[in-house]
Write a protein that holds these residues in place. Structure first.
Motif, PDB file in Angstrom:
ATOM      1  N   ASP A  62       0.843  -1.189   0.000  1.00 56.45           N
ATOM      2  CA  ASP A  62       0.000   0.000   0.000  1.00 56.45           C
ATOM      3  C   ASP A  62       0.884   1.247   0.000  1.00 56.45           C
ATOM      4  N   GLY A  63       0.534   2.199  -0.812  1.00 55.45           N
ATOM      5  CA  GLY A  63       1.267   3.448  -0.842  1.00 55.45           C
ATOM      6  C   GLY A  63       2.391   3.502  -1.852  1.00 55.45           C
ATOM      7  N   VAL A  64       2.692   2.379  -2.518  1.00 52.55           N
ATOM      8  CA  VAL A  64       3.713   2.412  -3.563  1.00 52.55           C
ATOM      9  C   VAL A  64       3.215   3.303  -4.689  1.00 52.55           C
ATOM     10  N   GLY A  65       4.025   4.263  -5.089  1.00 49.27           N
ATOM     11  CA  GLY A  65       3.590   5.251  -6.066  1.00 49.27           C
ATOM     12  C   GLY A  65       3.427   4.695  -7.468  1.00 49.27           C
ATOM     13  N   PRO A  66       2.458   5.206  -8.226  1.00 51.48           N
ATOM     14  CA  PRO A  66       2.241   4.746  -9.601  1.00 51.48           C
ATOM     15  C   PRO A  66       3.416   5.060 -10.524  1.00 51.48           C
ATOM     16  N   ARG A  67       4.280   5.999 -10.126  1.00 51.11           N
ATOM     17  CA  ARG A  67       5.435   6.335 -10.945  1.00 51.11           C
ATOM     18  C   ARG A  67       6.376   5.137 -11.101  1.00 51.11           C
TER      19      ARG A  67
END
Length: 246
Positions: A62-67
């Motif tokens: 959770d929270g891993v960025g889409p970038r």
């Protein structure tokens, strides 16, 4: 052994899906290593054929960025870590070594500037971004003691300690390199900060000035939660350009 067969037992490879599909368990072609953060886990995730490491501390992925998806697709290198992990591990050293080897950068001025700028940007992301600690605390010995106390207190708060810091490294061109550092804080105004005059003997507040001097292009994104630093080899060096994007 390969990075996959010799990886820490608690870590697992994950495959990057298409935009919007998130992460899936790796099949034959994993791209990233995910698991509890540790020195060996980071080393394995940053070594070919993998393209980086995702810390599952706290809330899993959770929270891993889409970038991260775009960075891996572009042949870049990714680190997504909790604040607590960044404070506990030699992230700058491990990331700099991986960047140098991954992109074939020679030893010398360029990689040294990248290391300095990464260290300053990472420190700002943790202290001023995710932990929201004001810089003025470090202007005196008494204040520095208070700073250490506040930092320890905030790292004991799971809501703050599990906030993510991400590093994205990309080759922009033959002699150009892009490094991004993101946090989950409230952001900052690069234009306002860049206008401040910081004395050379100041005990704090010189991080942004060091970054400005070390890179050849500087901008902020995501409302000031991401710092984008551009680097070029000696023959392409020029004064840093600053601006706000996004």
């Amino acid at each position: 052994m390969s990075a996959l067969t010799d990886r820490p037992a608690a870590a697992r490879p994950v495959r990057v899906g298409r935009a919007g599909t998130g992460w899936s368990e790796a099949g034959a072609a994993p791209h990233l290593l995910a698991g509890p953060a540790g020195i060996e886990a980071l080393r394995h995730g940053l070594a070919p054929p993998l393209a980086g490491f995702l810390d599952t501390g706290g809330g899993g992925l959770d929270g891993v960025g889409p970038r991260c998806l775009a960075t891996v697709a572009a042949g870049g290198l990714v680190l997504s870590l909790t604040t607590a992990s960044v404070c506990a591990l030699p992230v700058v050293e491990l990331a700099t070594i991986a960047i140098r080897h991954r992109f074939g950068l020679p030893p010398g001025d360029l990689i040294e500037r990248i290391e300095i700028c990464l260290a300053e940007a990472l420190g700002n992301a943790v202290i001023h971004g995710n932990l929201a600690i004001p810089g003025h605390l470090r202007t005196s010995p008494c204040g520095f003691a208070r700073f250490r106390q506040v930092m320890a207190e905030r790292l004991r708060d799971p809501m703050l300690a599990d906030r993510r810091v991400e590093i994205h490294a990309l080759r922009a061109a033959t002699n150009s390199f892009t490094l991004l550092v993101s946090d989950q804080g409230s952001g900052f105004d690069l234009g306002e900060q860049s206008g401040r005059v910081v004395p050379i003997d100041a005990r704090c507040g010189r991080g942004l000035d060091l970054i400005r001097r070390g890179c050849t292009g500087l901008a902020s994104e995501d409302g000031g939660r991401t710092v984008r630093m551009e680097f070029a080899g000696p023959e392409a060096d020029r004064p840093a350009r600053e601006g706000e994007q996004g």
